[in-house]
Write a protein that holds these residues in place. Structure first.
Motif, PDB file in Angstrom:
ATOM      1  N   ARG A   9       0.326 -23.711  94.324  1.00  0.00           N
ATOM      2  CA  ARG A   9      -1.081 -24.156  94.297  1.00  0.00           C
ATOM      3  C   ARG A   9      -1.310 -25.406  95.132  1.00  0.00           C
ATOM      4  O   ARG A   9      -2.425 -25.939  95.158  1.00  0.00           O
ATOM      5  N   ASP A  12      -4.308 -25.343  97.374  1.00  0.00           N
ATOM      6  CA  ASP A  12      -5.578 -25.523  96.676  1.00  0.00           C
ATOM      7  C   ASP A  12      -5.773 -26.979  96.274  1.00  0.00           C
ATOM      8  O   ASP A  12      -6.885 -27.502  96.353  1.00  0.00           O
ATOM      9  N   ILE A  15      -6.984 -28.958  99.342  1.00  0.00           N
ATOM     10  CA  ILE A  15      -8.004 -28.315 100.170  1.00  0.00           C
ATOM     11  C   ILE A  15      -8.932 -29.326 100.843  1.00  0.00           C
ATOM     12  O   ILE A  15      -9.268 -29.172 102.011  1.00  0.00           O
ATOM     13  N   LEU A  45      -5.350 -19.577 102.558  1.00  0.00           N
ATOM     14  CA  LEU A  45      -5.855 -19.629 101.192  1.00  0.00           C
ATOM     15  C   LEU A  45      -5.886 -18.228 100.576  1.00  0.00           C
ATOM     16  O   LEU A  45      -5.464 -18.031  99.433  1.00  0.00           O
ATOM     17  N   HIS A  49      -3.700 -17.083  97.313  1.00  0.00           N
ATOM     18  CA  HIS A  49      -4.346 -16.546  96.114  1.00  0.00           C
ATOM     19  C   HIS A  49      -3.820 -15.153  95.787  1.00  0.00           C
ATOM     20  O   HIS A  49      -3.521 -14.848  94.623  1.00  0.00           O
ATOM     21  N   VAL A 107      -8.911 -22.282  89.666  1.00  0.00           N
ATOM     22  CA  VAL A 107      -8.385 -22.920  90.883  1.00  0.00           C
ATOM     23  C   VAL A 107      -8.969 -22.244  92.127  1.00  0.00           C
ATOM     24  O   VAL A 107      -9.409 -22.917  93.062  1.00  0.00           O
ATOM     25  N   ASN A 108      -8.985 -20.923  92.124  1.00  0.00           N
ATOM     26  CA  ASN A 108      -9.504 -20.184  93.273  1.00  0.00           C
ATOM     27  C   ASN A 108     -10.990 -20.468  93.486  1.00  0.00           C
ATOM     28  O   ASN A 108     -11.421 -20.709  94.618  1.00  0.00           O
ATOM     29  N   SER A 111     -11.498 -23.875  95.033  1.00  0.00           N
ATOM     30  CA  SER A 111     -11.109 -23.923  96.448  1.00  0.00           C
ATOM     31  C   SER A 111     -12.144 -23.245  97.337  1.00  0.00           C
ATOM     32  O   SER A 111     -12.470 -23.754  98.409  1.00  0.00           O
ATOM     33  N   TRP A 112     -12.656 -22.103  96.889  1.00  0.00           N
ATOM     34  CA  TRP A 112     -13.654 -21.402  97.719  1.00  0.00           C
ATOM     35  C   TRP A 112     -14.953 -22.202  97.815  1.00  0.00           C
ATOM     36  O   TRP A 112     -15.593 -22.211  98.872  1.00  0.00           O
TER      37      TRP A 112
END
Length: 116
Positions: A9, A12, A15, A45, A49, A107-108, A111-112
Motif C-alpha cells: 500500500r 497509496d 499518492i 495504481l 490495487h 484505501v483505493n 487514492s482515486w
C-alpha cells in the motif's frame, strides 16, 4: 499477510507525494510530459490495487477452505480441544482477511479521489 499489504500500500500512502513530483513546476514544464507520467502513475495504481485484491481474495478462499475442513472434523470429534482452538484461530484469520478487503476499498477510494 498484513505486513505484505502494508508494504504493497506504499503507493497509496504516498499518492500526494507522487502527484507532487509528477506534475512539473513551471521551470520543468518542457522536460517532463505530465500526461504520460500521470498515465504511468494511474497504471501503477491500478496494478497495485488489482494485485492486493487478488492476494486478499486468495487468502480468504484458502482460509475459508481450511475453516470448512476444520468444521467438518470438529463435528466428528467434538471433544478435541486442540481442534477447536485451531478452528477458532482460522475463523479469526478469516474475519481479519475479510476486514482487509474493506480496508482495501477505503484505501483505493482515497487514492482515486486524490488522483482525480
Amino acid at each position: 499477510i498484513q505486513e505484505l499489504l502494508r508494504v504493497m500500500r506504499t503507493i497509496d500512502d504516498r499518492i500526494v507525494h507522487e502527484l507532487n513530483t509528477t506534475i512539473p513546476t513551471a521551470s520543468f514544464v518542457g522536460k517532463v510530459d505530465p500526461g504520460q507520467t500521470c498515465k504511468e502513475l494511474y497504471e501503477s495504481l491500478m496494478d497495485a490495487h488489482t494485485n492486493r485484491e487478488r492476494i486478499i481474495k486468495n487468502c480468504i478462499a484458502q482460509t475459508s477452505s481450511v475453516v470448512k475442513t476444520l468444521r467438518e472434523e470438529r463435528e466428528k470429534a467434538q471433544d478435541d480441544v486442540a481442534l477447536l482452538k485451531q478452528l477458532r484461530k482460522e475463523q479469526t484469520k478469516l474475519k481479519l482477511m475479510q476486514s482487509e478487503l474493506n480496508v482495501e476499498e477505503v484505501v483505493n477510494d482515497r487514492s482515486w479521489k486524490v488522483l482525480s
